[in-house]
Design a protein around this motif. Structure first.
Motif, PDB file in Angstrom:
ATOM      1  N   THR A   1     -12.187   0.571  -7.248  1.00 54.68           N
ATOM      2  CA  THR A   1     -10.866   0.171  -7.674  1.00 54.68           C
ATOM      3  C   THR A   1      -9.628   1.308  -7.730  1.00 54.68           C
ATOM      4  N   ILE A   2      -8.839   1.259  -7.018  1.00 56.77           N
ATOM      5  CA  ILE A   2      -7.462   2.144  -7.373  1.00 56.77           C
ATOM      6  C   ILE A   2      -6.317   1.214  -7.670  1.00 56.77           C
TER       7      ILE A   2
ATOM      8  N   GLU B   1      -0.804   3.450  -3.355  1.00 56.66           N
ATOM      9  CA  GLU B   1      -1.028   2.478  -2.010  1.00 56.66           C
ATOM     10  C   GLU B   1      -1.666   3.402  -1.216  1.00 56.66           C
TER      11      GLU B   1
ATOM     12  N   LYS C   1      -3.366   6.250  -0.712  1.00 49.82           N
ATOM     13  CA  LYS C   1      -4.640   6.391  -1.208  1.00 49.82           C
ATOM     14  C   LYS C   1      -5.491   5.246  -0.998  1.00 49.82           C
ATOM     15  N   ALA C   2      -5.136   3.932  -1.324  1.00 50.93           N
ATOM     16  CA  ALA C   2      -5.884   2.794  -1.089  1.00 50.93           C
ATOM     17  C   ALA C   2      -6.091   2.668   0.101  1.00 50.93           C
ATOM     18  N   TYR C   3      -5.112   2.823   1.061  1.00 54.56           N
ATOM     19  CA  TYR C   3      -5.448   2.525   2.623  1.00 54.56           C
ATOM     20  C   TYR C   3      -6.260   3.695   3.214  1.00 54.56           C
TER      21      TYR C   3
ATOM     22  N   GLU D   1      -8.716   5.072   1.410  1.00 51.71           N
ATOM     23  CA  GLU D   1     -10.161   4.943   1.178  1.00 51.71           C
ATOM     24  C   GLU D   1     -10.578   3.557   1.920  1.00 51.71           C
TER      25      GLU D   1
ATOM     26  N   THR E   1      -2.897  -3.025  -7.049  1.00 58.03           N
ATOM     27  CA  THR E   1      -4.404  -2.483  -6.997  1.00 58.03           C
ATOM     28  C   THR E   1      -4.969  -2.756  -5.480  1.00 58.03           C
ATOM     29  N   MET E   2      -6.216  -2.165  -5.351  1.00 57.52           N
ATOM     30  CA  MET E   2      -7.053  -2.250  -4.262  1.00 57.52           C
ATOM     31  C   MET E   2      -8.424  -2.318  -4.907  1.00 57.52           C
ATOM     32  N   ASN E   3      -9.426  -3.280  -4.399  1.00 57.55           N
ATOM     33  CA  ASN E   3     -10.733  -3.409  -4.772  1.00 57.55           C
ATOM     34  C   ASN E   3     -11.454  -3.155  -3.516  1.00 57.55           C
TER      35      ASN E   3
ATOM     36  N   ALA F   1     -12.104  -5.302   1.593  1.00 57.57           N
ATOM     37  CA  ALA F   1     -11.185  -4.687   0.796  1.00 57.57           C
ATOM     38  C   ALA F   1     -10.053  -5.650   0.276  1.00 57.57           C
TER      39      ALA F   1
ATOM     40  N   MET G   1      -6.496  -6.082  -1.426  1.00 61.56           N
ATOM     41  CA  MET G   1      -5.086  -5.211  -1.825  1.00 61.56           C
ATOM     42  C   MET G   1      -4.183  -6.468  -2.763  1.00 61.56           C
TER      43      MET G   1
END
Length: 174
Positions: free
Chosen positions: A36-37, A42, A44-46, A48, A71-73, A81, A83
């Protein structure tokens, strides 16, 4: 609302709860470990997701006033993923699914369908379903599309023109 082939059940239950509010939601499978981010990261989430899928994905561009990344899981083992963004007191869910084996991504609302249509954005056909929500001036909006080998599902409760603005501003990798 029912969802099939999404991977980890706690992710599905959370997404369903956000979509249907206080209605009863049932979990009937085992749990999985999810990365989770949260909040303001955002990009950094993309990154990952790109690293996990080994390819660039279609990105949402924050294009509405007060729309924010939440958040992103990421479930690397299932290559899924999700978001979450917030907008106008509601949650926007964006599922990015790198299919494996014979899996597929699906969603079904119990609310009545107001209209179904397709729209082409950046040479990609997007199938859109608008649901009529009881006691709500907003609509339940769902968009499904495939770009390359990746499936995408975007859901949110908002005015149709706001939903279409998000779709129009999707950022497709070259």
């Amino acid at each position: 609302m029912g969802i099939t082939s999404m991977g980890g059940p706690e992710r599905v239950v959370r997404m369903v709860r956000q979509a249907v509010g206080d209605r009863e939601v049932e979990k009937n499978s085992t749990s999985r470990k999810i990365k989770t981010i949260a909040s303001e990261d955002e990009e950094k989430a993309y990154q990952e997701i790109r690293d996990a899928f080994d390819t660039d994905v279609v990105k949402i561009v924050v294009c509405l006033p007060d729309m924010k990344f939440d958040t992103m899981n990421l479930d690397e083992s299932k290559q899924v993923a999700e978001m979450y963004y917030s907008y106008d007191g509601e949650t926007i869910g964006y599922i990015i699914n790198m299919p494996y084996r014979d899996s597929s991504l699906g969603i079904d609302f119990e609310d009545s369908i107001e209209k179904e249509y397709s729209k082409v954005v950046n040479d990609c056909e997007i199938k859109i379903t608008i649901y009529k929500l009881e006691d709500n001036k907003k609509s339940g909006c769902v968009a499904r599309f495939k770009h390359g080998s990746i499936e995408y599902l975007l859901t949110g409760t908002m005015k149709q023109q706001d939903f279409e603005k998000i779709l129009k501003n999707l950022f497709f990798p070259k």
